[in-house]
Structure formats: structure tokens, C-alpha cells
Design a protein around this motif. Structure first.
Motif, PDB file in Angstrom:
ATOM      1  N   GLY A 123       0.816  -1.202   0.000  1.00  0.00           N
ATOM      2  CA  GLY A 123       0.000   0.000   0.000  1.00  0.00           C
ATOM      3  C   GLY A 123       0.859   1.265   0.000  1.00  0.00           C
ATOM      4  O   GLY A 123       2.071   1.220  -0.235  1.00  0.00           O
ATOM      5  N   THR A 124       0.216   2.390   0.285  1.00  0.00           N
ATOM      6  CA  THR A 124       0.901   3.681   0.338  1.00  0.00           C
ATOM      7  C   THR A 124       0.536   4.404   1.617  1.00  0.00           C
ATOM      8  O   THR A 124      -0.443   4.059   2.285  1.00  0.00           O
ATOM      9  CB  THR A 124       0.527   4.561  -0.871  1.00  0.00           C
ATOM     10  N   ASP A 125       1.336   5.435   1.960  1.00  0.00           N
ATOM     11  CA  ASP A 125       1.048   6.217   3.163  1.00  0.00           C
ATOM     12  C   ASP A 125       0.220   7.444   2.793  1.00  0.00           C
ATOM     13  O   ASP A 125      -0.288   7.559   1.669  1.00  0.00           O
ATOM     14  CB  ASP A 125       2.335   6.595   3.879  1.00  0.00           C
ATOM     15  N   ASN A 126       0.080   8.369   3.730  1.00  0.00           N
ATOM     16  CA  ASN A 126      -0.786   9.528   3.495  1.00  0.00           C
ATOM     17  C   ASN A 126      -0.221  10.514   2.481  1.00  0.00           C
ATOM     18  O   ASN A 126      -0.910  11.426   2.052  1.00  0.00           O
ATOM     19  CB  ASN A 126      -1.060  10.253   4.818  1.00  0.00           C
ATOM     20  N   LEU A 127       1.031  10.347   2.085  1.00  0.00           N
ATOM     21  CA  LEU A 127       1.625  11.193   1.051  1.00  0.00           C
ATOM     22  C   LEU A 127       1.820  10.443  -0.262  1.00  0.00           C
ATOM     23  O   LEU A 127       2.444  10.959  -1.192  1.00  0.00           O
ATOM     24  CB  LEU A 127       2.978  11.744   1.522  1.00  0.00           C
ATOM     25  N   GLY A 128       1.292   9.248  -0.338  1.00  0.00           N
ATOM     26  CA  GLY A 128       1.381   8.474  -1.564  1.00  0.00           C
ATOM     27  C   GLY A 128       2.716   7.785  -1.772  1.00  0.00           C
ATOM     28  O   GLY A 128       3.017   7.353  -2.888  1.00  0.00           O
ATOM     29  N   ARG A 129       3.524   7.641  -0.718  1.00  0.00           N
ATOM     30  CA  ARG A 129       4.811   6.965  -0.846  1.00  0.00           C
ATOM     31  C   ARG A 129       4.633   5.453  -0.688  1.00  0.00           C
ATOM     32  O   ARG A 129       3.810   4.997   0.110  1.00  0.00           O
ATOM     33  CB  ARG A 129       5.798   7.500   0.193  1.00  0.00           C
ATOM     34  N   ASP A 130       5.398   4.714  -1.445  1.00  0.00           N
ATOM     35  CA  ASP A 130       5.292   3.252  -1.458  1.00  0.00           C
ATOM     36  C   ASP A 130       5.723   2.675  -0.111  1.00  0.00           C
ATOM     37  O   ASP A 130       6.874   2.845   0.311  1.00  0.00           O
ATOM     38  CB  ASP A 130       6.165   2.688  -2.583  1.00  0.00           C
ATOM     39  N   GLN A 131       4.823   1.966   0.547  1.00  0.00           N
ATOM     40  CA  GLN A 131       5.116   1.412   1.862  1.00  0.00           C
ATOM     41  C   GLN A 131       6.099   0.248   1.798  1.00  0.00           C
ATOM     42  O   GLN A 131       6.853   0.018   2.747  1.00  0.00           O
ATOM     43  CB  GLN A 131       3.822   0.944   2.539  1.00  0.00           C
ATOM     44  N   PHE A 132       6.091  -0.495   0.701  1.00  0.00           N
ATOM     45  CA  PHE A 132       7.030  -1.616   0.579  1.00  0.00           C
ATOM     46  C   PHE A 132       8.466  -1.107   0.639  1.00  0.00           C
ATOM     47  O   PHE A 132       9.301  -1.639   1.386  1.00  0.00           O
ATOM     48  CB  PHE A 132       6.778  -2.362  -0.734  1.00  0.00           C
ATOM     49  N   SER A 133       8.758  -0.086  -0.144  1.00  0.00           N
ATOM     50  CA  SER A 133      10.109   0.482  -0.132  1.00  0.00           C
ATOM     51  C   SER A 133      10.430   1.103   1.213  1.00  0.00           C
ATOM     52  O   SER A 133      11.546   0.965   1.727  1.00  0.00           O
ATOM     53  CB  SER A 133      10.247   1.537  -1.239  1.00  0.00           C
ATOM     54  N   GLN A 309      -0.932   0.462   7.518  1.00  0.00           N
ATOM     55  CA  GLN A 309       0.223   1.357   7.611  1.00  0.00           C
ATOM     56  C   GLN A 309       0.999   1.161   8.909  1.00  0.00           C
ATOM     57  O   GLN A 309       2.205   1.413   8.963  1.00  0.00           O
ATOM     58  CB  GLN A 309      -0.222   2.811   7.467  1.00  0.00           C
ATOM     59  N   MET A 310       0.323   0.726   9.963  1.00  0.00           N
ATOM     60  CA  MET A 310       1.007   0.438  11.219  1.00  0.00           C
ATOM     61  C   MET A 310       1.254  -1.051  11.409  1.00  0.00           C
ATOM     62  O   MET A 310       2.268  -1.460  11.994  1.00  0.00           O
ATOM     63  CB  MET A 310       0.205   0.965  12.414  1.00  0.00           C
ATOM     64  N   PHE A 311       0.359  -1.871  10.908  1.00  0.00           N
ATOM     65  CA  PHE A 311       0.434  -3.305  11.158  1.00  0.00           C
ATOM     66  C   PHE A 311       1.686  -3.922  10.544  1.00  0.00           C
ATOM     67  O   PHE A 311       2.385  -4.716  11.195  1.00  0.00           O
ATOM     68  CB  PHE A 311      -0.817  -3.995  10.601  1.00  0.00           C
ATOM     69  N   ILE A 312       2.022  -3.566   9.308  1.00  0.00           N
ATOM     70  CA  ILE A 312       3.145  -4.204   8.617  1.00  0.00           C
ATOM     71  C   ILE A 312       4.477  -3.889   9.296  1.00  0.00           C
ATOM     72  O   ILE A 312       5.240  -4.816   9.620  1.00  0.00           O
ATOM     73  CB  ILE A 312       3.160  -3.810   7.128  1.00  0.00           C
ATOM     74  N   PRO A 313       4.842  -2.614   9.540  1.00  0.00           N
ATOM     75  CA  PRO A 313       6.113  -2.372  10.249  1.00  0.00           C
ATOM     76  C   PRO A 313       6.122  -2.918  11.671  1.00  0.00           C
ATOM     77  O   PRO A 313       7.179  -3.319  12.173  1.00  0.00           O
ATOM     78  CB  PRO A 313       6.255  -0.847  10.227  1.00  0.00           C
ATOM     79  N   ALA A 314       4.944  -2.961  12.325  1.00  0.00           N
ATOM     80  CA  ALA A 314       4.884  -3.524  13.673  1.00  0.00           C
ATOM     81  C   ALA A 314       5.197  -5.018  13.651  1.00  0.00           C
ATOM     82  O   ALA A 314       5.900  -5.533  14.545  1.00  0.00           O
ATOM     83  CB  ALA A 314       3.511  -3.278  14.285  1.00  0.00           C
TER      84      ALA A 314
END
Length: 341
Positions: A123-133, A309-314
Motif C-alpha cells: 500500500g501507500t502512506d498519506n503522502l502516496g509513498r510506497d510502503q514496501f520500499s 500502515q502500522m500493522f506491517i512495520p509492527a
């Protein structure tokens, strides 16, 4: 036994024993590290954790390059998109089909609503940045800070503890008073003051983590040196005229390698957690850099609407911390069985 069976005299003859083989060693001799590795291999949890950590380190290094999107590239038109993976988007029970559930229970597909054909695996964050990267870049930075802080802690702690324990007397009293002063001040206060004095960044966080992180290592090394410095091999080295530096580095420290490795392995997850905590309270890295702590902090602000957005890095930071602790437990049981609970 039947009555007709007869017992031959040969059955009462003594066995032939070769006295030359009575002290023969049937197994190959093992050194300290080979014996420790055999113990580690018996610990399945440690081996699995070692594989997991190796995989995460590799994916943290190559992960940002696997995506065609840069970790700091913004695209507000693609903001807050849920995860979507091309090969898994048609499997409805997996959370990679690009849909999300609203509070009223409706399921929507933001990709179709916005006419987006791209795939964002996390997915992406609130600024449209790629969460995978960003997740793997954050993992890379978090591991870098943790390893650097643990290495500096090991160097300072080992040197401080070895000098204090070996020389003793007035030197030991002075160095131990220094440790008591450092530990008397709350760790969090020292770290926050250091980060406020320095500009937030990788170096400032590393310095803040190493100000008090070496104290535990120093105390353990000092205790071991006090136990070893009066043993026969040290006294023999002194009798032969060996210098203090040679005795410390050639005779004492090699006998402390196991304890040093164990404490360093426990320091790494503590450093990762502390860095994440600092980032979570706003004292971590600043945009566009990201660590696992900053990603969790950003995801927490929109957790109800966009939980991924929080679950994956957690999940990533939890796996890293559990794996490092399991490896440390396995190494403790292998390198120093006396420390086993």
C-alpha cells in the motif's frame, strides 16, 4: 532351555579384550566453537531465528530495489492505498486485493475509484509513498543503528570492564563510581537531552543509545575478569614477564568471548526497541528518512482508517526482536551452559 541342549566349554571362555584400545577415542575431538555449534544446532528455535534474521537482512538490503517506486517519492493522488499484489489480487480472503473495509461495513476498492492500475504491495502512506520500499528502507536503517550501537557498546563496555576488573584498587573504585553516576540518572532523560542538543539523525540516535548502553557490558566483563585474573594461567604469564596489556588481550579477553557475544546479542533487540520508541515519541529520524519506529508512529495516527500502515512495520519489528532474543538464548545455552536458567 531344553534338557537336550548342551552347553559347550567354549561358551565359558573369557572374552578377548585388546588393552591397547581401552583409551582409544572413537569420536573426533572438538574445539570450543565446534562444540558450541553442535549445541546451537540442537536448539531449533535458534536455528529458525537465525534463518529469519538472515532473510530479513537480505531483504532489507535488496528490498527497496525490488520496487519500482522510491521510498521518498511522493504522489498524493495515490495516497492511502491498501496493499495490492498482482498475483494475489483475485484471492478474496487475502488482504492483497486492493480493497478496504469502511466503518459502516462497506467494502470499497480505491484503485478502481481513482483509476489506478499500479500495484503497491504494502500500500501507500498519506503522502502516496510506497510502503514496501519504506518498510524495508526503515528495516535497513533500524538494523544499521542497532548493530552500530551494539558494536560501540561492546568496545566501550569491554575496555572499561576489563581495565576496572584487572587493575582493581583505586582505578576500580573510580571507574565504578563513574558507572554509578551514569546509572543514577534515568536513561531516558540522558537520551532525550542528547537528541535535543544534537540534530535528530542516525548519528545522534546512535550516540544517545551508546551513552548508557555500555554499562551492562562493563559490569559483566568486570565480574568475569575479577574471577579469572587470579587463576594459574594469568599468574604464570605474570611470572614470565608478560605485560598487563598482553595478559588482558591475549589471555583474559579470549576467555570472555562467549559472554561478550551473548550480551551483544541481547543488546541488539534492546537498541532496536529503544530507537523505535524514540521515533514513536517524535525524537527519531526526520522525513524523508524512515525507520521502523517512524513508520509505526505515522501508521498509528491513521490506524483506524488504514491499519495496514502500522500493522506491517509492527509485525516486522516484532519478528526481528523475537528472533534476536531467541538467537541470544540459544547462544547463551551453547557458549555458557552455566548461565542456563
Amino acid at each position: 532351555m531344553k534338557q537336550n541342549d548342551k552347553i559347550n566349554k567354549e561358551q565359558f571362555e573369557p572374552a578377548i579384550i585388546d588393552a591397547s584400545k581401552s583409551e582409544e577415542i572413537s569420536k573426533p575431538s572438538l574445539n570450543y566453537w565446534q562444540d558450541a555449534w553442535l549445541r546451537v544446532k540442537k536448539n531449533k528455535a535458534a536455528i529458525v531465528s537465525l534463518v529469519v534474521i538472515a532473510f530479513l537482512i537480505v531483504i532489507a538490503l535488496i528490498g527497496p530495489g525490488l520496487s519500482k517506486y522510491e521510498y521518498d517519492k511522493q504522489n498524493t493522488k495515490h495516497a492511502n492505498l491498501p496493499p495490492r499484489v498482482e498475483a494475489l489480487e483475485n484471492i478474496s480472503w487475502l488482504p492483497f486485493d486492493g480493497t478496504r473495509k469502511l466503518k459502516n461495513g462497506d467494502i470499497v476498492n480505491p484503485y478502481e475509484q481513482k483509476g489506478i492500475e499500479e500495484y503497491y504491495w504494502f500500500g501507500t502512506d498519506n503522502l502516496g509513498r510506497d510502503q514496501f520500499s519504506r518498510v524495508w528502507k526503515g528495516t535497513q536503517i533500524s538494523l544499521y543503528i542497532a548493530f552500530l550501537a551494539a558494536f560501540i557498546d561492546m568496545i566501550i563496555g569491554v575496555a572499561f570492564g576489563a581495565i576496572s576488573g584487572y587493575f582493581g584498587g583505586r582505578i576500580d573504585n573510580i571507574l565504578q563510581r563513574v558507572i554509578e553516576i551514569i546509572t543514577g540518572i534515568p536513561n531516558l532523560v540522558i537520551v532525550i537531552l542528547m537528541i535535543l542538543v544534537l540534530k535528530p539523525g542516525i548519528i545522534s540516535i546512535t550516540v544517545a543509545l551508546t551513552i548508557t548502553g555500555w554499562v551492562g557490558m562493563a559490569r559483566v566483563v568486570r565480574a568475569q575478569v575479577l574471577k579469572l585474573k587470579n587463576q594459574e594461567f594469568v599468574l604464570a604469564s605474570k611470572t614470565l614477564g608478560a605485560s598487563d596489556a598482553k595478559i588482558i588481550f591475549k589471555h583474559l579477553l579470549p576467555n570472555l568471548v562467549g559472554v561478550i557475544i551473548i550480551n551483544t546479542m541481547f543488546t541488539i533487540p534492546n537498541a532496536i526497541f529503544f530507537e523505535a520508541f524514540l521515533s514513536f515519541i517524535g525524537l527519531g529520524l526526520q522525513d524523508p528518512l524512515a525507520s521502523l519506529g517512524t513508520l509505526i508512529d505515522e501508521g498509528f495516527k491513521s490506524m483506524h482508517a488504514f491499519p495496514h500502515q502500522m500493522f506491517i512495520p509492527a509485525v516486522v519489528i516484532s519478528v526481528i526482536m523475537v528472533a534476536f532474543n531467541m538467537i541470544a538464548d540459544g547462544l547463551r545455552d551453547a557458549l555458557d551452559p552455566k548461565m542456563r536458567d
